[in-house]
Design an enzyme around this catalytic site. Structure first.
Site, PDB file in Angstrom:
ATOM      1  N   TYR A 149      -7.157   3.592   3.589  1.00  0.00           N
ATOM      2  CA  TYR A 149      -5.940   3.228   3.933  1.00  0.00           C
ATOM      3  C   TYR A 149      -5.995   1.749   4.634  1.00  0.00           C
ATOM      4  O   TYR A 149      -5.478   0.624   4.258  1.00  0.00           O
ATOM      5  CB  TYR A 149      -4.995   4.083   4.597  1.00  0.00           C
ATOM      6  N   GLN A 201       0.701  -1.413   0.098  1.00  0.00           N
ATOM      7  CA  GLN A 201      -0.015   0.166   0.050  1.00  0.00           C
ATOM      8  C   GLN A 201       0.842   1.335   0.124  1.00  0.00           C
ATOM      9  O   GLN A 201       0.431   2.316  -0.630  1.00  0.00           O
ATOM     10  CB  GLN A 201      -0.989  -0.031   1.221  1.00  0.00           C
ATOM     11  N   GLU A 202       1.929   1.217   0.725  1.00  0.00           N
ATOM     12  CA  GLU A 202       2.858   2.247   0.903  1.00  0.00           C
ATOM     13  C   GLU A 202       3.526   2.482  -0.341  1.00  0.00           C
ATOM     14  O   GLU A 202       3.708   3.923  -0.684  1.00  0.00           O
ATOM     15  CB  GLU A 202       3.837   2.059   1.897  1.00  0.00           C
ATOM     16  N   SER A 203       4.213   1.670  -0.841  1.00  0.00           N
ATOM     17  CA  SER A 203       5.203   1.819  -2.133  1.00  0.00           C
ATOM     18  C   SER A 203       5.060   1.108  -3.380  1.00  0.00           C
ATOM     19  O   SER A 203       6.187   1.259  -4.081  1.00  0.00           O
ATOM     20  CB  SER A 203       6.683   1.884  -1.218  1.00  0.00           C
TER      21      SER A 203
END
Length: 232
Positions: free
Chosen positions: A219, A122-124
């Protein structure tokens, strides 16, 4: 989900088995769904997975993971309504180059390996050189201050980044007594914002989810969806 995507036969088999056994549960915040409704919902889900339901998707449903039993906690009713756990099933992101680092950090800090992978995706999207508009860096998108607090000297070094990010996530999970939803909200929005709203557990998060940024609302459900995928 596009009807042209392939479905893992293991998942299809388990879905069919669970339907026969009456154990499939499509969560919508109500755990007392009748068997008739379950059957109808299951048929809709199965048709969608097989590409037979034209123009339909899984938004608004939450599926029990048929192979591990994991799902979004029932206390997170608001997320159950917005969560599509199979939305990224066909994604082919390669994680193998970071598997050993993730496994090591997960064991070191007692965090579920699939959760660490979910946060990274999800982040990168597993890009160790990623930089966000806000300045977060690396696989787990650490802000410079957070990274320094966990001994990071190079946020683009996968080993340092995964170790620090997992350590930070572990501390948040412990802070919120194992409530992963709250820990994820704090990872995204910051523990200060979560604490100011008086959110201490997943039930609090469900009740006050609308007070958090929309980015954070999305998120939490997205990361839990990725976790389900990596748990298979």
């Amino acid at each position: 989900m596009n009807g042209t995507n392939s479905i893992d036969p293991r998942v299809l088999k388990e879905l069919l088995q669970l339907q026969v056994m009456g154990r499939i549960n499509l969560l919508s915040g109500d755990t007392d769904t009748s068997s008739t409704d379950d059957s109808s919902d299951f048929s809709t889900l199965l048709n969608t997975l097989m590409g037979q339901a034209s123009g339909s998707d899984l938004d608004g449903q939450s599926l029990l993971n048929p192979m591990t039993g994991n799902n979004i906690p029932s206390s997170l009713g608001a997320l159950n309504k917005a969560y599509s756990p199979l939305q990224s099933w066909s994604r082919t992101t390669s994680t193998s180059q970071f598997d050993d680092l993730i496994k090591e950090a997960s064991a070191k800090y007692g965090v579920d390996e699939s959760l660490v992978k979910a946060v990274i995706q999800q982040e990168s999207d597993f890009n160790h050189q990623a930089v966000s508009p806000a300045g977060a860096k690396g696989l787990m998108q650490l802000m410079d201050g957070t990274g320094r607090g966990y001994g990071v000297t190079n946020p683009f070094d996968p080993k340092q980044n995964v170790d620090a990010g997992t350590h930070f996530l572990s501390n948040l999970i412990q802070k919120y007594n194992g409530n992963e939803g709250v820990a994820l909200a704090a990872y995204n929005a910051g523990p200060g914002r979560v604490d100011r709203l008086g959110i201490k557990n997943d039930q609090d998060l469900s009740n006050k989810l609308h007070q958090l940024p929309k980015e954070t609302q999305a998120y939490v459900s997205q990361v839990l969806g990725h976790k389900m995928k990596f748990s298979l």
